[in-house]
Design an enzyme around this catalytic site. Structure first.
Site, PDB file in Angstrom:
ATOM      1  N   SER A  25      17.879  76.172  68.963  1.00  0.00           N
ATOM      2  CA  SER A  25      19.225  75.466  68.890  1.00  0.00           C
ATOM      3  C   SER A  25      19.361  73.977  68.802  1.00  0.00           C
ATOM      4  O   SER A  25      20.434  73.388  68.469  1.00  0.00           O
ATOM      5  CB  SER A  25      20.160  76.022  70.145  1.00  0.00           C
ATOM      6  OG  SER A  25      19.339  75.166  71.338  1.00  0.00           O
ATOM      7  N   LYS A  67      21.068  70.518  75.670  1.00  0.00           N
ATOM      8  CA  LYS A  67      22.161  70.595  74.487  1.00  0.00           C
ATOM      9  C   LYS A  67      22.620  69.164  74.399  1.00  0.00           C
ATOM     10  O   LYS A  67      22.474  68.328  75.210  1.00  0.00           O
ATOM     11  CB  LYS A  67      23.477  71.546  74.928  1.00  0.00           C
ATOM     12  CG  LYS A  67      23.128  72.990  75.071  1.00  0.00           C
ATOM     13  CD  LYS A  67      22.585  73.688  73.765  1.00  0.00           C
ATOM     14  CE  LYS A  67      22.324  75.205  74.006  1.00  0.00           C
ATOM     15  NZ  LYS A  67      21.674  75.637  72.775  1.00  0.00           N
TER      16      LYS A  67
END
Length: 150
Positions: A25, A67
């Site tokens: 990701s 993230k």
């Protein structure tokens, strides 16, 4: 020797800890299997800024997630044909391969106060705030010390 061992243990418990990135990701910046150093006091020492890499417990599976912080309480976030837009202003994202996410649209949404909106750099392969919403700032466990956020 014992003092050194205690010092290293204390450092890992309260300061810096390695964590392995378990998905793609954050690729290409952090491919799957990359090891990053979490700086645990990071969120407590100063404000997290847009572009910082943050670590929190994923609402999806309970594992640590890495993230990129994108926007904070009161700001609006949208993705318009792969371009990130914060408060109506397109954002420069040199690490994002826009050709891989061409045609991607999201939002706009407003980030609640006391929260951060997070995105993976690999927008087409990331489960992030678009799926589970903004993350409470108090849920941030660390910032990424190495490799650097941007």
């Amino acid at each position: 020797m014992l003092l050194l061992a205690v010092g290293l243990l204390a450092s890992r418990l309260w300061l810096v800890e390695p964590v392995t990135v378990s998905s793609d990701s954050m690729a290409p910046a952090l491919p799957k299997g990359s090891v990053v150093l979490m700086f645990k006091p990071g969120p407590l020492l100063g404000p997290v800024r847009a572009g910082d890499l943050v670590v929190f417990t994923s609402p999806e599976d309970g594992n640590p997630a890495v993230k990129r912080a994108i926007a904070f309480g009161g700001q609006s976030v949208a993705i318009e044909d792969s371009v990130l837009v914060v408060d109506g202003v397109p954002q420069a994202e040199p690490g994002i391969d826009h050709s891989r996410i061409d045609g991607t649209y999201f939002g706009p949404v407003t980030v609640p106060d006391g929260h951060v909106f997070v995105l993976g750099d690999n927008r087409s392969g990331s489960i992030d705030s678009r799926a589970y919403g903004s993350v409470p700032l108090e849920s941030l466990q660390a910032t990424v010390l190495w490799p650097a956020g941007r």
